[in-house]
Design a protein around this motif. Structure first.
Motif, PDB file in Angstrom:
ATOM      1  N   ASP A 169      50.424  -1.204 -41.504  1.00 44.92           N
ATOM      2  CA  ASP A 169      49.288  -0.432 -41.995  1.00 44.92           C
ATOM      3  C   ASP A 169      48.287  -0.055 -40.904  1.00 44.92           C
ATOM      4  O   ASP A 169      47.239   0.520 -41.205  1.00 44.92           O
ATOM      5  N   PHE A 170      48.597  -0.375 -39.645  1.00 44.35           N
ATOM      6  CA  PHE A 170      47.693   0.014 -38.565  1.00 44.35           C
ATOM      7  C   PHE A 170      47.532   1.535 -38.574  1.00 44.35           C
ATOM      8  O   PHE A 170      48.516   2.270 -38.562  1.00 44.35           O
ATOM      9  N   ALA A 171      46.281   1.989 -38.583  1.00 38.71           N
ATOM     10  CA  ALA A 171      46.028   3.427 -38.619  1.00 38.71           C
ATOM     11  C   ALA A 171      44.958   3.846 -37.625  1.00 38.71           C
ATOM     12  O   ALA A 171      44.722   5.043 -37.448  1.00 38.71           O
ATOM     13  N   ILE A 172      44.308   2.882 -36.986  1.00 36.50           N
ATOM     14  CA  ILE A 172      43.188   3.148 -36.088  1.00 36.50           C
ATOM     15  C   ILE A 172      43.602   2.749 -34.679  1.00 36.50           C
ATOM     16  O   ILE A 172      44.235   1.696 -34.485  1.00 36.50           O
ATOM     17  N   PRO A 173      43.291   3.554 -33.650  1.00 29.56           N
ATOM     18  CA  PRO A 173      43.686   3.210 -32.279  1.00 29.56           C
ATOM     19  C   PRO A 173      43.216   1.821 -31.862  1.00 29.56           C
ATOM     20  O   PRO A 173      42.089   1.407 -32.184  1.00 29.56           O
ATOM     21  N   ALA A 174      44.083   1.107 -31.156  1.00 29.68           N
ATOM     22  CA  ALA A 174      43.798  -0.266 -30.745  1.00 29.68           C
ATOM     23  C   ALA A 174      43.897  -0.399 -29.233  1.00 29.68           C
ATOM     24  O   ALA A 174      44.776   0.191 -28.598  1.00 29.68           O
ATOM     25  N   LEU A 175      42.988  -1.189 -28.670  1.00 27.39           N
ATOM     26  CA  LEU A 175      43.006  -1.529 -27.249  1.00 27.39           C
ATOM     27  C   LEU A 175      43.192  -3.035 -27.131  1.00 27.39           C
ATOM     28  O   LEU A 175      42.410  -3.809 -27.707  1.00 27.39           O
ATOM     29  N   LEU A 176      44.216  -3.461 -26.394  1.00 31.21           N
ATOM     30  CA  LEU A 176      44.543  -4.869 -26.202  1.00 31.21           C
ATOM     31  C   LEU A 176      44.294  -5.223 -24.742  1.00 31.21           C
ATOM     32  O   LEU A 176      44.945  -4.667 -23.842  1.00 31.21           O
ATOM     33  N   CYS A 228      37.165  -8.269 -14.804  1.00 32.56           N
ATOM     34  CA  CYS A 228      36.099  -8.001 -15.772  1.00 32.56           C
ATOM     35  C   CYS A 228      35.595  -6.567 -15.645  1.00 32.56           C
ATOM     36  O   CYS A 228      35.372  -5.882 -16.659  1.00 32.56           O
ATOM     37  N   SER A 229      35.412  -6.101 -14.436  1.00 37.54           N
ATOM     38  CA  SER A 229      34.938  -4.740 -14.225  1.00 37.54           C
ATOM     39  C   SER A 229      35.947  -3.721 -14.736  1.00 37.54           C
ATOM     40  O   SER A 229      35.581  -2.714 -15.355  1.00 37.54           O
ATOM     41  N   ASP A 230      37.231  -3.984 -14.486  1.00 39.50           N
ATOM     42  CA  ASP A 230      38.256  -3.069 -14.956  1.00 39.50           C
ATOM     43  C   ASP A 230      38.301  -3.053 -16.479  1.00 39.50           C
ATOM     44  O   ASP A 230      38.396  -1.973 -17.100  1.00 39.50           O
ATOM     45  N   ALA A 231      38.206  -4.222 -17.114  1.00 40.07           N
ATOM     46  CA  ALA A 231      38.237  -4.290 -18.573  1.00 40.07           C
ATOM     47  C   ALA A 231      37.048  -3.561 -19.175  1.00 40.07           C
ATOM     48  O   ALA A 231      37.178  -2.839 -20.177  1.00 40.07           O
ATOM     49  N   TRP A 232      35.880  -3.735 -18.569  1.00 39.61           N
ATOM     50  CA  TRP A 232      34.682  -3.035 -19.054  1.00 39.61           C
ATOM     51  C   TRP A 232      34.871  -1.526 -18.961  1.00 39.61           C
ATOM     52  O   TRP A 232      34.550  -0.788 -19.893  1.00 39.61           O
ATOM     53  N   GLN A 233      35.433  -1.045 -17.850  1.00 42.82           N
ATOM     54  CA  GLN A 233      35.661   0.388 -17.698  1.00 42.82           C
ATOM     55  C   GLN A 233      36.674   0.894 -18.722  1.00 42.82           C
ATOM     56  O   GLN A 233      36.539   2.001 -19.250  1.00 42.82           O
ATOM     57  N   ARG A 234      37.675   0.087 -19.016  1.00 43.67           N
ATOM     58  CA  ARG A 234      38.667   0.506 -20.007  1.00 43.67           C
ATOM     59  C   ARG A 234      38.037   0.597 -21.402  1.00 43.67           C
ATOM     60  O   ARG A 234      38.422   1.463 -22.208  1.00 43.67           O
ATOM     61  N   ILE A 235      37.086  -0.278 -21.694  1.00 39.75           N
ATOM     62  CA  ILE A 235      36.360  -0.166 -22.966  1.00 39.75           C
ATOM     63  C   ILE A 235      35.597   1.149 -23.003  1.00 39.75           C
ATOM     64  O   ILE A 235      35.632   1.879 -24.004  1.00 39.75           O
ATOM     65  N   LEU A 236      34.902   1.458 -21.916  1.00 43.98           N
ATOM     66  CA  LEU A 236      34.140   2.708 -21.876  1.00 43.98           C
ATOM     67  C   LEU A 236      35.064   3.914 -22.019  1.00 43.98           C
ATOM     68  O   LEU A 236      34.762   4.857 -22.771  1.00 43.98           O
ATOM     69  N   ASP A 237      36.198   3.897 -21.330  1.00 46.37           N
ATOM     70  CA  ASP A 237      37.127   5.020 -21.397  1.00 46.37           C
ATOM     71  C   ASP A 237      37.723   5.154 -22.799  1.00 46.37           C
ATOM     72  O   ASP A 237      37.854   6.271 -23.327  1.00 46.37           O
ATOM     73  N   PHE A 238      38.102   4.033 -23.391  1.00 43.39           N
ATOM     74  CA  PHE A 238      38.701   4.037 -24.727  1.00 43.39           C
ATOM     75  C   PHE A 238      37.713   4.560 -25.767  1.00 43.39           C
ATOM     76  O   PHE A 238      38.075   5.370 -26.634  1.00 43.39           O
ATOM     77  N   THR A 239      36.462   4.118 -25.677  1.00 45.76           N
ATOM     78  CA  THR A 239      35.477   4.572 -26.661  1.00 45.76           C
ATOM     79  C   THR A 239      35.144   6.045 -26.468  1.00 45.76           C
ATOM     80  O   THR A 239      34.961   6.779 -27.445  1.00 45.76           O
ATOM     81  N   ARG A 240      35.084   6.503 -25.219  1.00 46.51           N
ATOM     82  CA  ARG A 240      34.849   7.933 -25.005  1.00 46.51           C
ATOM     83  C   ARG A 240      36.002   8.767 -25.561  1.00 46.51           C
ATOM     84  O   ARG A 240      35.779   9.813 -26.180  1.00 46.51           O
ATOM     85  N   LEU A 241      37.225   8.311 -25.334  1.00 45.77           N
ATOM     86  CA  LEU A 241      38.389   9.051 -25.798  1.00 45.77           C
ATOM     87  C   LEU A 241      38.420   9.148 -27.317  1.00 45.77           C
ATOM     88  O   LEU A 241      38.573  10.241 -27.876  1.00 45.77           O
ATOM     89  N   HIS A 242      38.272   8.019 -27.969  1.00 50.41           N
ATOM     90  CA  HIS A 242      38.440   8.004 -29.422  1.00 50.41           C
ATOM     91  C   HIS A 242      37.137   8.258 -30.174  1.00 50.41           C
ATOM     92  O   HIS A 242      37.170   8.552 -31.371  1.00 50.41           O
TER      93      HIS A 242
END
Length: 251
Positions: A169-176, A228-242
């Motif tokens: 039932d996953f329907a929303i983009p996920a970042l792991l 940590c810096s890379d993970a933070w940037q990936r959060i920012l990129d993921f949220t901007r994208l979606h």
């Protein structure tokens, strides 16, 4: 489970200021009153985050993390899990979470997240993401199968075994965001979960930080600063994208 020291997440090139913070008492649809900590950005980016902490709930670390998200422009709110059994309040390092956690269910968390989503949307009607850590990481991913109209779900170190029943039932983009030296879950299980999501056509991204320990993002160990810096940037990129928010122009 997570046992980590207080620290602040890594800096980013879009630091701003926090306009307001507040320790709140929110009410779920089932009538439960629970604690939450809210941070309002001085310069909003149009997006919201609901933080699902590790087993500590509204601990000072997660209050600081809410403020860190607000500095990056998000309306942020950190929820507590224990309103139904431990009452309201900030959870210090001496909080006996082992006594209360077995009584917490995914339905409880979904109801409390719904109340937090409603709260942030009162301030900002923009897209909402969940960001979870350890126990909260699994519960954040689980919400991909929910009905809260989220833009995306993000989880650090969650356990796939806790959410596989929801995968169809996953329907929303996920970042792991995965610790390469996680002791709670094997790398084989993370890889298998990512493959299962891909085979099912579910939108997701997974990044593994080689050698990083479980809970690396919320530890004060300087040796994991790059991860940590890379993970933070990936959060920012993921949220901007979606969230469909444009990245700020380069200086």
């Amino acid at each position: 489970m997570c046992h980590s020291t207080d620290s602040r997440p890594p800096a980013s090139p879009i630091d701003g200021a926090v306009a307001e913070t507040a320790l709140l008492e929110l009410t779920s649809a089932d009538g439960t009153v629970f604690s939450a900590y809210q941070a309002v950005p001085q310069t909003p980016n149009g997006m919201n985050v609901v933080i699902l902490p590790d087993v500590r709930g509204v601990h000072p670390y997660y209050q600081a993390l809410s403020e860190r998200f607000a500095e990056a422009g998000f309306h942020a709110i950190n929820i507590d899990y224990y309103g139904r059994n431990a009452g309201v309040g900030v959870r210090g390092d001496d909080f006996d979470w082992e006594k209360y956690l077995p009584e917490v269910t995914p339905d409880h968390i979904r109801a409390d997240v719904a109340a937090a989503v409603e709260r942030v949307r009162e301030l900002n009607p923009g897209p909402v993401f969940t960001v979870g850590f350890c126990y909260g990481g699994s519960e954040s991913w689980r919400l991909s199968a929910g009905d809260l109209d989220l833009a995306g779900v993000i989880g650090f170190y969650g356990q796939p075994k806790n959410v596989r029943d929801q995968l169809p039932d996953f329907a929303i983009p996920a970042l792991l965001l995965i610790a390469g030296a996680d002791v709670a879950t094997t790398q084989e299980d993370f890889a298998a979960f990512s493959a299962e999501l891909a085979d099912a056509g579910k939108t997701h991204e997974m990044y593994v930080y080689d050698g990083a320990p479980h809970s690396f993002f919320d530890r004060a160990y300087g040796q994991w600063a790059d991860a940590c810096s890379d993970a933070w940037q990936r959060i920012l990129d993921f949220t901007r994208l979606h969230g469909r928010v444009e990245a700020p122009a380069s200086a």
